[in-house]
Design an enzyme around this catalytic site. Structure first.
Site, PDB file in Angstrom:
ATOM      1  N   ASP A 147       0.753  -1.217   0.044  1.00 51.79           N
ATOM      2  CA  ASP A 147      -0.073  -0.040   0.048  1.00 51.79           C
ATOM      3  C   ASP A 147       0.903   1.107   0.091  1.00 51.79           C
ATOM      4  OD1 ASP A 147      -2.328  -1.444   0.047  1.00 51.79           O
ATOM      5  OD2 ASP A 147      -2.533  -1.444   2.373  1.00 51.79           O
ATOM      6  N   ARG A 148       0.377   2.370  -0.758  1.00 55.75           N
ATOM      7  CA  ARG A 148       1.113   3.629  -0.593  1.00 55.75           C
ATOM      8  C   ARG A 148       1.485   4.202   0.710  1.00 55.75           C
ATOM      9  NH1 ARG A 148      -1.210   9.394  -3.567  1.00 55.75           N
ATOM     10  NH2 ARG A 148       0.612  10.473  -3.048  1.00 55.75           N
TER      11      ARG A 148
END
Length: 322
Positions: A147-148
C-alpha cells in the site's frame, strides 16, 4: 519494451522475443510492450487477429518462445502522459534505500507515502522512478505490492525469469513476509492468530474497502507482541499466512486494535491523538523478507524504520513505558 513516442503507436512494429521473455503468455507480453493501452483494446486486437506471432494468429494464452517475432498493428489511442521526472532528492533516497541487489533482483526499503506505481492521480510511483534512475536496466517489474502508506521491503525483478520464479514462490507461500505494526491499545499475548475471511467492497464514493465477512476469502495472520507502550499502544509482529488486500489492517481492526494512522480502518479520534504525539503516518512496516533464491541460497533482508518514525517510537516508550 516500453515505447513512449506517440508516433510509434501509429506504425506496424515487429518485436523479437528474447530468452528472458520465453515462456510468457502473449497477452502479458503485450501488456508490457503496450504500456498505457487499455487491456480491453489488447484483447480486442488479439481476437480480431491483428496480433501475429511468426505471421500466424494467436490466442491470448499462447506461450511465446525465444526468437518468435510478434507483429503489433498501428494502435491509435490516447496515451498516458510520461511519468514526472524524478527529482535528485528522490533518486538519491532510492539508491540509499536499496537493501539487496543482484543481477536479477532488487529489494528496496520503500518510503511511506510513495505509491508502488503511477495511476489514479499519481504521476510517479516507485517503479517509474526506478526505471528513470536505472535506465541501463532493460527489465524492471514489481514482484508484489505494498500500500502507498506502508513502508518497507519490496521486491523488484530485473529479469523476467526471476519474476516468474518469485511469483511461483509467492503462490506456494515460500516467501515469508514479516511486518511490524503499531496498534491502538494493549494487545494481549493470547491473541496470536486471527483467522477471519475477508471480502472487498466499494463505498458510494468509489473508495475500495475490505471487511470481515463469512462469504469472503480465507485469511489468516499470526501475531506476536514486540513492545507495549503502557495501555496506549502495542508494537506487534504480523505474519500474513495468506495474501489478501489490506489483510493486516483489517485483521488488527477485527481484533479490536486498529493500526495507528490508518485513515481507512482506524477511528479519527484515535489517529488525531497519535498525531499529537508525532505519529502522522500509517504505522505499518514490511520489516523483513525471507526467501530461497533460485540457486538454493537462503536470503533474509531486514528494512530499518525511517529515522523520524524510530525517534517517535523511542519518545513514546519513554512517556508510556511497558
Amino acid at each position: 519494451m516500453t515505447h513512449t513516442a506517440e508516433n510509434e503507436q501509429h506504425q506496424v512494429r515487429y518485436l523479437e522475443v528474447d530468452v528472458d521473455q520465453a515462456g510468457q503468455r502473449v497477452d502479458n507480453f503485450l501488456r508490457t510492450a503496450l504500456k498505457g493501452v487499455p487491456k480491453s483494446m489488447i484483447y480486442r486486437i488479439l481476437r480480431k487477429g491483428e496480433i501475429r506471432v511468426n505471421k500466424k494468429r494467436v490466442k491470448p494464452d499462447t506461450r511465446l518462445a525465444s526468437g518468435d517475432v510478434v507483429r503489433i498493428p498501428p494502435i491509435r489511442t490516447a496515451q498516458r502522459g510520461e511519468a514526472a521526472p524524478v527529482g535528485q532528492g528522490l533518486a538519491d533516497h532510492l539508491e540509499e534505500a536499496i537493501l539487496y541487489e543482484s543481477d536479477s533482483l532488487l529489494i528496496i526499503n520503500k518510503p511511506a507515502g510513495l505509491a508502488v506505481h503511477g495511476g489514479s492521480g499519481v504521476s510517479l510511483g516507485l517503479i517509474e522512478a526506478l526505471r528513470q534512475v536505472r535506465p541501463d536496466c532493460r527489465f524492471l517489474e514489481l514482484v508484489h505490492r505494498l500500500d502507498r502508506d506502508t513502508s518497507g521491503c519490496i521486491m523488484v525483478a530485473k529479469k523476467r525469469s526471476m519474476l516468474r520464479y518469485l511469483h511461483e514462490a509467492l503462490r506456494e507461500r515460500k516467501v515469508r513476509k514479516i511486518y511490524h505494526a503499531l496498534v491502538v491499545g494493549r494487545w494481549t499475548a493470547r491473541c496470536n492468530q486471527v483467522d477471519a475471511p475477508l471480502q472487498r467492497f466499494e463505498l458510494k464514493s468509489g473508495e475500495r474497502m475490505v471487511k470481515v465477512h463469512p462469504d469472503g476469502k480465507a485469511s489468516i495472520t499470526s501475531f506476536k507482541v514486540l513492545q507495549r507502550f503502557g495501555d496506549l499502544a502495542t508494537l506487534v509482529e504480523a505474519r500474513p499466512l495468506t495474501g489478501r488486500t489490506h489483510q493486516i489492517r483489517v485483521h488488527t481492526q477485527f481484533a479490536g486494535h486498529p493500526i495507528v494512522g490508518d485513515s481507512k480502518y482506524t477511528p479519527d479520534e484515535d489517529n488525531s491523538g497519535f498525531r499529537q504525539l508525532g505519529l502522522r503516518r500509517l504505522m505499518l512496516h514490511a520489516a523483513r523478507l525471507e526467501l530461497t533464491l533460485p540457486d538454493g541460497d537462503k536470503l533474509q533482508v531486514d528494512a530499518p524504520l525511517d529515522e523520524a518514525t524510530a525517534t517517535s517510537l523511542q519518545q513514546l516508550s519513554v512517556v508510556h513505558p511497558q
